[in-house]
Design a protein around this motif. Structure first.
Motif, PDB file in Angstrom:
ATOM      1  N   LEU A   1     -24.063  35.248 102.716  1.00  0.00           N
ATOM      2  CA  LEU A   1     -24.341  36.176 103.624  1.00  0.00           C
ATOM      3  C   LEU A   1     -24.902  37.342 103.143  1.00  0.00           C
ATOM      4  O   LEU A   1     -25.241  38.238 103.975  1.00  0.00           O
ATOM      5  CB  LEU A   1     -22.870  36.872 104.344  1.00  0.00           C
ATOM      6  N   GLY A   2     -25.300  37.357 102.026  1.00  0.00           N
ATOM      7  CA  GLY A   2     -26.178  38.581 101.384  1.00  0.00           C
ATOM      8  C   GLY A   2     -25.571  39.714 101.488  1.00  0.00           C
ATOM      9  O   GLY A   2     -25.989  40.858 101.357  1.00  0.00           O
ATOM     10  N   VAL A   3     -24.281  39.860 101.217  1.00  0.00           N
ATOM     11  CA  VAL A   3     -23.237  41.105 101.340  1.00  0.00           C
ATOM     12  C   VAL A   3     -22.818  41.485  99.855  1.00  0.00           C
ATOM     13  O   VAL A   3     -21.971  42.368  99.687  1.00  0.00           O
ATOM     14  CB  VAL A   3     -22.090  41.088 102.188  1.00  0.00           C
ATOM     15  N   GLU A   4     -23.338  40.673  98.656  1.00  0.00           N
ATOM     16  CA  GLU A   4     -22.651  41.177  97.567  1.00  0.00           C
ATOM     17  C   GLU A   4     -23.521  42.390  97.129  1.00  0.00           C
ATOM     18  O   GLU A   4     -24.840  42.342  97.492  1.00  0.00           O
ATOM     19  CB  GLU A   4     -22.958  39.803  96.590  1.00  0.00           C
ATOM     20  N   GLY A   5     -23.159  43.185  96.394  1.00  0.00           N
ATOM     21  CA  GLY A   5     -23.858  44.125  95.761  1.00  0.00           C
ATOM     22  C   GLY A   5     -24.094  45.444  96.709  1.00  0.00           C
ATOM     23  O   GLY A   5     -23.601  45.328  97.961  1.00  0.00           O
ATOM     24  N   GLN A   6     -25.237  46.129  96.453  1.00  0.00           N
ATOM     25  CA  GLN A   6     -25.496  47.246  97.419  1.00  0.00           C
ATOM     26  C   GLN A   6     -26.671  46.786  98.320  1.00  0.00           C
ATOM     27  O   GLN A   6     -27.315  46.146  98.191  1.00  0.00           O
ATOM     28  CB  GLN A   6     -26.015  48.400  96.513  1.00  0.00           C
ATOM     29  N   THR A   7     -26.497  47.371  99.462  1.00  0.00           N
ATOM     30  CA  THR A   7     -27.756  47.240 100.689  1.00  0.00           C
ATOM     31  C   THR A   7     -28.802  47.910 100.104  1.00  0.00           C
ATOM     32  O   THR A   7     -28.771  48.935  99.922  1.00  0.00           O
ATOM     33  CB  THR A   7     -27.175  47.517 102.119  1.00  0.00           C
ATOM     34  N   PRO A   8     -30.063  47.249 100.141  1.00  0.00           N
ATOM     35  CA  PRO A   8     -31.435  47.794  99.695  1.00  0.00           C
ATOM     36  C   PRO A   8     -32.027  48.987 100.693  1.00  0.00           C
ATOM     37  O   PRO A   8     -31.371  49.048 101.990  1.00  0.00           O
ATOM     38  CB  PRO A   8     -32.386  46.618  99.884  1.00  0.00           C
ATOM     39  N   ARG A   9     -32.325  49.931 100.188  1.00  0.00           N
ATOM     40  CA  ARG A   9     -32.973  50.954 101.028  1.00  0.00           C
ATOM     41  C   ARG A   9     -34.243  50.720 101.387  1.00  0.00           C
ATOM     42  O   ARG A   9     -34.553  51.190 102.516  1.00  0.00           O
ATOM     43  CB  ARG A   9     -32.887  52.374 100.228  1.00  0.00           C
ATOM     44  N   ALA A  10     -35.175  50.113 100.794  1.00  0.00           N
ATOM     45  CA  ALA A  10     -36.441  49.837 101.240  1.00  0.00           C
ATOM     46  C   ALA A  10     -36.474  49.158 102.384  1.00  0.00           C
ATOM     47  O   ALA A  10     -35.733  47.834 102.408  1.00  0.00           O
ATOM     48  CB  ALA A  10     -37.362  48.998 100.177  1.00  0.00           C
ATOM     49  N   PHE A  11     -37.344  49.404 103.506  1.00  0.00           N
ATOM     50  CA  PHE A  11     -37.294  48.754 104.753  1.00  0.00           C
ATOM     51  C   PHE A  11     -37.276  47.123 104.845  1.00  0.00           C
ATOM     52  O   PHE A  11     -36.394  46.552 105.313  1.00  0.00           O
ATOM     53  CB  PHE A  11     -38.048  49.152 105.800  1.00  0.00           C
ATOM     54  N   THR A  12     -38.178  46.574 104.171  1.00  0.00           N
ATOM     55  CA  THR A  12     -38.379  45.149 104.251  1.00  0.00           C
ATOM     56  C   THR A  12     -37.260  44.490 103.600  1.00  0.00           C
ATOM     57  O   THR A  12     -36.635  43.554 104.153  1.00  0.00           O
ATOM     58  CB  THR A  12     -39.640  44.939 103.252  1.00  0.00           C
ATOM     59  N   ASN A  13     -36.847  44.901 102.381  1.00  0.00           N
ATOM     60  CA  ASN A  13     -35.893  44.392 101.539  1.00  0.00           C
ATOM     61  C   ASN A  13     -34.301  44.547 102.385  1.00  0.00           C
ATOM     62  O   ASN A  13     -33.656  43.586 102.619  1.00  0.00           O
ATOM     63  CB  ASN A  13     -35.354  44.887 100.148  1.00  0.00           C
ATOM     64  N   TRP A  14     -34.256  45.697 103.004  1.00  0.00           N
ATOM     65  CA  TRP A  14     -33.029  46.083 103.945  1.00  0.00           C
ATOM     66  C   TRP A  14     -33.032  44.975 105.225  1.00  0.00           C
ATOM     67  O   TRP A  14     -32.057  44.456 105.376  1.00  0.00           O
ATOM     68  CB  TRP A  14     -33.053  47.417 104.527  1.00  0.00           C
ATOM     69  N   LEU A  15     -34.403  44.941 106.000  1.00  0.00           N
ATOM     70  CA  LEU A  15     -34.354  44.036 106.911  1.00  0.00           C
ATOM     71  C   LEU A  15     -34.144  42.481 106.666  1.00  0.00           C
ATOM     72  O   LEU A  15     -33.258  41.774 107.390  1.00  0.00           O
ATOM     73  CB  LEU A  15     -35.479  43.784 107.630  1.00  0.00           C
ATOM     74  N   GLU A  16     -34.500  41.986 105.398  1.00  0.00           N
ATOM     75  CA  GLU A  16     -34.334  40.692 105.019  1.00  0.00           C
ATOM     76  C   GLU A  16     -32.894  40.520 104.694  1.00  0.00           C
ATOM     77  O   GLU A  16     -32.193  39.336 104.918  1.00  0.00           O
ATOM     78  CB  GLU A  16     -35.279  40.446 103.992  1.00  0.00           C
ATOM     79  N   THR A  17     -32.194  41.485 104.141  1.00  0.00           N
ATOM     80  CA  THR A  17     -30.581  41.244 103.897  1.00  0.00           C
ATOM     81  C   THR A  17     -29.986  41.461 105.170  1.00  0.00           C
ATOM     82  O   THR A  17     -28.866  40.475 105.342  1.00  0.00           O
ATOM     83  CB  THR A  17     -30.166  42.670 103.056  1.00  0.00           C
ATOM     84  N   VAL A  18     -30.271  42.179 106.135  1.00  0.00           N
ATOM     85  CA  VAL A  18     -29.581  42.139 107.373  1.00  0.00           C
ATOM     86  C   VAL A  18     -29.942  40.626 108.179  1.00  0.00           C
ATOM     87  O   VAL A  18     -28.888  40.122 108.655  1.00  0.00           O
ATOM     88  CB  VAL A  18     -30.262  43.173 108.409  1.00  0.00           C
ATOM     89  N   ARG A  19     -31.080  40.081 108.226  1.00  0.00           N
ATOM     90  CA  ARG A  19     -31.294  38.963 108.704  1.00  0.00           C
ATOM     91  C   ARG A  19     -30.581  37.725 107.929  1.00  0.00           C
ATOM     92  O   ARG A  19     -30.056  36.655 108.784  1.00  0.00           O
ATOM     93  CB  ARG A  19     -32.742  38.776 108.545  1.00  0.00           C
ATOM     94  N   LYS A  20     -30.275  38.109 106.757  1.00  0.00           N
ATOM     95  CA  LYS A  20     -29.438  36.919 105.865  1.00  0.00           C
ATOM     96  C   LYS A  20     -28.417  36.929 106.460  1.00  0.00           C
ATOM     97  O   LYS A  20     -27.812  35.816 106.692  1.00  0.00           O
ATOM     98  CB  LYS A  20     -29.676  37.121 104.402  1.00  0.00           C
TER      99      LYS A  20
END
Length: 217
Positions: free
Chosen positions: A106-125
């Protein structure tokens, strides 16, 4: 700084307008300038350059406002998605805290990235990898298929809003370039105009005031 610059440019436009208006309509000024090549046709040339500059100045203001509006929409949509994701992420981390593989999926391990592109990909995952099995286990803590669908739809909304915002930024930058070039052109034209006016009105120094300019002592 942008507001200061805009005020300065607005002052330039007004001073130029007044100068050209009086160069055309004040009899003594018009006569003296005409003798040095600045008759009606030459003044009309300056007025056209001024009109073009005014158009680009107003267009730049419009583009800036459109950029601001697009930015507000993008931030609003992103915040909505972020709030949605944070609530569901928190529930998933709590439920699967002992299941590293699920957290990773689910991509919820660790911290949520701050940079927009990485953040959006984490949310998408998260929304993409929420399988029926995972949803079945999340259902008791109120994370439903509708929540996942809403999240996926909101990702598209955010992407569209960001694309629109970046398009407006580009258009605003282009408008700035065009506007700056226009002001450079009118500035060059007016410098020559004032150089001629200084000579033309040598016997009428007080009339330089009518051209939005104080005569040098």
């Amino acid at each position: 700084m942008a507001n200061i610059s805009r005020k300065t440019e607005a002052n330039t436009l007004e001073q130029t307008r007044v100068a050209l208006e009086n160069a055309k309509n004040q009899p003594i000024i018009a006569e003296e300038l005409a003798e040095l090549g600045y008759g009606e046709e030459k003044i009309a040339e300056g007025e056209q350059i001024l009109a073009d500059t005014r158009t680009l100045f107003d267009f730049k203001i419009q583009e800036d406002q459109e950029t601001t509006d697009a930015s507000v929409i993008f931030k609003k949509e992103k915040e909505f998605l972020d709030d949605l994701y944070k609530k569901q992420r928190k529930k998933a981390k709590a439920l699967f805290r002992e299941e590293a593989e699920v957290l990773k999926r689910l991509g919820v391990e660790g911290q949520t990235p701050r940079a927009f592109t990485n953040w959006l990909e984490t949310v998408r995952k998260f929304y993409t990898n929420a399988t029926d099995e995972i949803l079945g286990r999340l259902a008791p803590i109120k994370v439903t298929q509708q929540d996942i669908t809403t999240g996926l739809e909101q990702i598209k909304v955010v992407e569209t809003a960001r694309a629109e915002y970046l398009r407006e930024v580009g258009e605003s930058q282009d408008a700035t370039k065009q506007k700056d070039a226009a002001f450079a052109k009118i500035d060059k034209w007016m410098q020559q105009f004032y150089a001629v006016a200084d000579i033309a009105l040598e016997d009428h120094p007080q009339l330089m005031e009518a051209l939005s300019r104080k005569r040098k002592s």
